[in-house]
Design an enzyme around this catalytic site. Structure first.
Site, PDB file in Angstrom:
ATOM      1  N   SER A 146       0.827  -1.205   0.000  1.00 26.60           N
ATOM      2  CA  SER A 146       0.000   0.000   0.000  1.00 26.60           C
ATOM      3  C   SER A 146       0.859   1.252   0.000  1.00 26.60           C
ATOM      4  CB  SER A 146      -0.903   0.018   1.241  1.00 26.60           C
ATOM      5  OG  SER A 146      -1.523   1.277   1.426  1.00 26.60           O
ATOM      6  N   TYR A 159      -1.311  -0.607  10.126  1.00 27.04           N
ATOM      7  CA  TYR A 159      -1.469  -0.949   8.709  1.00 27.04           C
ATOM      8  C   TYR A 159      -0.229  -0.562   7.910  1.00 27.04           C
ATOM      9  CZ  TYR A 159      -3.450  -0.892   3.978  1.00 27.04           C
ATOM     10  OH  TYR A 159      -3.691  -1.097   2.651  1.00 27.04           O
ATOM     11  N   LYS A 163       2.391  -3.030   5.939  1.00 21.75           N
ATOM     12  CA  LYS A 163       2.553  -2.948   4.487  1.00 21.75           C
ATOM     13  C   LYS A 163       3.982  -2.561   4.108  1.00 21.75           C
ATOM     14  CE  LYS A 163      -1.523  -4.167   3.024  1.00 21.75           C
ATOM     15  NZ  LYS A 163      -1.684  -5.479   2.354  1.00 21.75           N
TER      16      LYS A 163
END
Length: 263
Positions: A146, A159, A163
């Site tokens: 991401s 997150y 990632k």
């Protein structure tokens, strides 16, 4: 013809998180390029719908409903491909994601769960797939990272960290598995999937996000699927250990969560 280099005729792929969104679009794109696909997600009904679309292309899909938060279930998909189709050439580690959370609400357990769901599952399937990929003469792995793995925004600690780890895992795995198996990643930006539904369906939020994106639009799952076809096909045959950024040109987050300063 240059378009022939994008064909995957006779190949077999595994796609995780394939019930909807990027995973579903990827499974269909790989089938349109000539591959049979093993698809997996939690929801059998979604997989059935994707399987029907794959069948319309003339290729075959084998659906495996499973909780892919368990790395063992992800690893089992490699054997499912060989048992069903006799080979495995492509792995797309798409499953992942983590809810935003402020730092002080991000417990060590929450951070570890994010890492497990986004990195450990990808490693489990990749590791299990290597013997089959080698037996097929080589292969390709694509990990879905991401933009938040390289830019900083409040609320994305778990997150973004996971990632970012997956992006560097890609580089390290590519070094370990060269020259037979290529490993790359796609770092996605804001894409119109269920995870972004609240933004897509809110005109004000959508306009804010689009105006903060250099290409002035939210991505479509097919934008990511097209990149995956490139990376997994002979067209991308001289690419490994790379993170392809498909994010509309983002250099900063395009929608802040509005978390306040600590006091």
């Amino acid at each position: 013809m240059i378009l022939d280099r994008f064909r995957l005729t006779g190949k077999v792929a595994v796609v995780t998180g394939a019930g909807r969104g990027i995973g579903a679009a990827t499974a269909l794109a790989l089938a349109q390029a000539g591959a049979d696909v093993v698809i997996s997600s939690r929801t059998a009904e979604q997989l059935d719908a994707v399987s029907a679309k794959v069948a319309d292309t003339g290729r075959k899909a084998h659906a495996v409903p499973a909780d892919l938060a368990d790395p063992a279930n992800a690893a089992a998909l490699a054997d499912a491909a060989v048992e069903t189709f006799g080979r495995l050439d492509i792995v797309v580690n798409n499953v992942g994601g983590t809810f935003p959370s402020p730092l002080l609400d991000t417990t060590p357990d929450f951070l570890e769960e994010a890492f497990r769901f986004n990195v450990s599952t990808a490693h489990a399937l990749t590791r299990a797939a290597v013997p089959a990929l080698l037996a097929a003469g080589g292969g390709s792995v694509v990990n879905i990272s991401s933009v938040m793995g390289r830019v900083a925004g409040r609320g994305f600690l778990a997150y973004g960290t996971a990632k970012a780890a997956l992006a560097h895992y890609t580089r390290l795995a590519a070094a370990d598995l060269a020259p037979k198996v290529r490993v790359n990643s796609v770092a996605v930006g804001s894409v119109a999937t269920s995870a972004l539904e609240v933004v897509v369906n809110n005109p004000e939020l959508r306009e804010r996000m689009e105006s903060a994106t250099p290409l002035r639009r939210i991505g479509e799952p097919e934008d990511i699927a097209a990149a995956i076809v490139y990376l997994t096909s002979p067209a991308g045959g001289y690419v490994t250990g790379k993170v392809l950024e498909v994010d509309g040109g983002q250099q900063v987050p395009n929608l802040e969560l509005g978390l306040p300063d600590l006091t």
